[in-house]
Design an enzyme around this catalytic site. Structure first.
Site, PDB file in Angstrom:
ATOM      1  N   HIS A   1      -3.538 -12.882  41.046  1.00 45.73           N
ATOM      2  CA  HIS A   1      -3.529 -12.991  42.501  1.00 45.73           C
ATOM      3  C   HIS A   1      -4.644 -12.119  43.071  1.00 45.73           C
ATOM      4  CE1 HIS A   1       0.949 -14.312  42.668  1.00 45.73           C
ATOM      5  NE2 HIS A   1       0.148 -15.343  42.598  1.00 45.73           N
TER       6      HIS A   1
ATOM      7  N   ASP B   1      -3.990 -23.430  38.830  1.00 38.02           N
ATOM      8  CA  ASP B   1      -2.692 -23.080  38.235  1.00 38.02           C
ATOM      9  C   ASP B   1      -2.085 -24.288  37.540  1.00 38.02           C
ATOM     10  OD1 ASP B   1      -2.735 -20.432  39.263  1.00 38.02           O
ATOM     11  OD2 ASP B   1      -1.977 -21.146  41.186  1.00 38.02           O
TER      12      ASP B   1
ATOM     13  N   THR C   1      -8.234 -19.262  36.044  1.00 35.38           N
ATOM     14  CA  THR C   1      -8.454 -19.877  37.344  1.00 35.38           C
ATOM     15  C   THR C   1      -9.823 -19.422  37.850  1.00 35.38           C
ATOM     16  OG1 THR C   1      -7.122 -18.085  38.276  1.00 35.38           O
ATOM     17  CG2 THR C   1      -6.033 -20.215  37.973  1.00 35.38           C
ATOM     18  N   GLY C   2     -10.386 -20.199  38.770  1.00 39.77           N
ATOM     19  CA  GLY C   2     -11.789 -20.074  39.168  1.00 39.77           C
ATOM     20  C   GLY C   2     -12.298 -18.689  39.498  1.00 39.77           C
TER      21      GLY C   2
ATOM     22  N   ARG D   1       7.829 -20.749  34.347  1.00 39.61           N
ATOM     23  CA  ARG D   1       8.770 -21.726  33.773  1.00 39.61           C
ATOM     24  C   ARG D   1       8.153 -22.399  32.552  1.00 39.61           C
ATOM     25  NH1 ARG D   1       9.443 -27.027  33.765  1.00 39.61           N
ATOM     26  NH2 ARG D   1      11.508 -27.862  33.521  1.00 39.61           N
TER      27      ARG D   1
ATOM     28  N   HIS E   1       2.569 -17.948  47.203  1.00 39.10           N
ATOM     29  CA  HIS E   1       2.263 -17.740  45.779  1.00 39.10           C
ATOM     30  C   HIS E   1       3.494 -17.890  44.904  1.00 39.10           C
ATOM     31  CE1 HIS E   1      -1.890 -16.649  46.094  1.00 39.10           C
ATOM     32  NE2 HIS E   1      -1.644 -15.654  46.920  1.00 39.10           N
TER      33      HIS E   1
ATOM     34  N   THR F   1     -10.790 -15.705  39.330  1.00 36.57           N
ATOM     35  CA  THR F   1     -10.471 -14.728  38.283  1.00 36.57           C
ATOM     36  C   THR F   1     -11.438 -14.885  37.111  1.00 36.57           C
ATOM     37  OG1 THR F   1      -8.126 -14.698  38.908  1.00 36.57           O
ATOM     38  CG2 THR F   1      -8.684 -13.940  36.684  1.00 36.57           C
TER      39      THR F   1
ATOM     40  N   LYS G   1      -6.914  -8.989  41.042  1.00 36.83           N
ATOM     41  CA  LYS G   1      -8.115  -9.404  40.311  1.00 36.83           C
ATOM     42  C   LYS G   1      -8.862  -8.214  39.710  1.00 36.83           C
ATOM     43  CE  LYS G   1      -8.760 -13.781  42.713  1.00 36.83           C
ATOM     44  NZ  LYS G   1      -7.798 -14.476  41.893  1.00 36.83           N
TER      45      LYS G   1
ATOM     46  N   ASP H   1       3.589 -20.942  42.638  1.00 40.36           N
ATOM     47  CA  ASP H   1       2.690 -20.859  41.488  1.00 40.36           C
ATOM     48  C   ASP H   1       3.307 -20.012  40.374  1.00 40.36           C
ATOM     49  OD1 ASP H   1       0.867 -22.186  43.123  1.00 40.36           O
ATOM     50  OD2 ASP H   1      -0.083 -20.309  43.769  1.00 40.36           O
TER      51      ASP H   1
ATOM     52  N   ASP I   1       1.000 -10.479  42.211  1.00 41.88           N
ATOM     53  CA  ASP I   1       1.153  -9.514  43.293  1.00 41.88           C
ATOM     54  C   ASP I   1       2.524  -9.744  43.926  1.00 41.88           C
ATOM     55  OD1 ASP I   1       1.067  -7.832  45.450  1.00 41.88           O
ATOM     56  OD2 ASP I   1      -0.533  -8.902  46.490  1.00 41.88           O
TER      57      ASP I   1
ATOM     58  N   GLY J   1      -7.054 -21.255  41.913  1.00 39.53           N
ATOM     59  CA  GLY J   1      -5.609 -21.469  41.921  1.00 39.53           C
ATOM     60  C   GLY J   1      -5.124 -22.396  43.032  1.00 39.53           C
TER      61      GLY J   1
END
Length: 128
Positions: free
Chosen positions: A14, A67, A40-41, A103, A94, A43, A18, A97, A87, A62
């Site tokens: 998040h 994600d 993710t982009g 899960r 969030h 990050t 980062k 996500d 976070d 994300g």
């Protein structure tokens, strides 16, 4: 003779985590270099800027589907560990996500770290 396949780890963080993810990658760059990485982009871009030697593929950001891309890779058996620095004080959008990725990591029984302390412990086990 069987071909050795490098395992893949996913990195997600998040916004307010980062910097922590970048520091984690710097600290463990030697170990992470043994793996293919997806992220993710934003990050992924930040980790690559700090550790350009890593084999990291940045996906979409994300909120733009990154994600979900990582979730699909987990479901296809192509991601073997998830490092998702969450976070807990961020707004609720969030939350969806976090629930979706956690899960899938649980369903497919892959190691998962939601904070830096757990991530350091998992990486320590990868050395063994």
């Amino acid at each position: 003779m069987a071909k050795l396949v490098r395992r893949t780890l996913a990195l997600v963080a998040h916004d307010l985590k980062k910097d922590e993810m970048v520091e984690f990658a710097r600290t463990h760059r030697t170990i992470l270099a043994r793996f293919n990485l997806v992220a993710t982009g934003t990050t992924g871009g930040r980790v690559l800027a700090a550790c350009p030697e890593l084999s990291l593929t940045p996906l979409k950001s994300g909120p733009l589907g990154g994600d979900q891309q990582i979730g699909a890779l987990i479901a296809e058996g192509q991601v073997h560990g998830l490092f998702f620095f969450v976070d807990p004080l961020s707004p609720l959008p969030h939350d969806v996500d976090v629930k979706a990725l956690t899960r899938l990591a649980l369903v497919y029984d892959i190691p998962m770290a939601l904070n830096a302390s757990t991530a350091h412990m998992i990486v320590g086990q990868l050395v063994d």
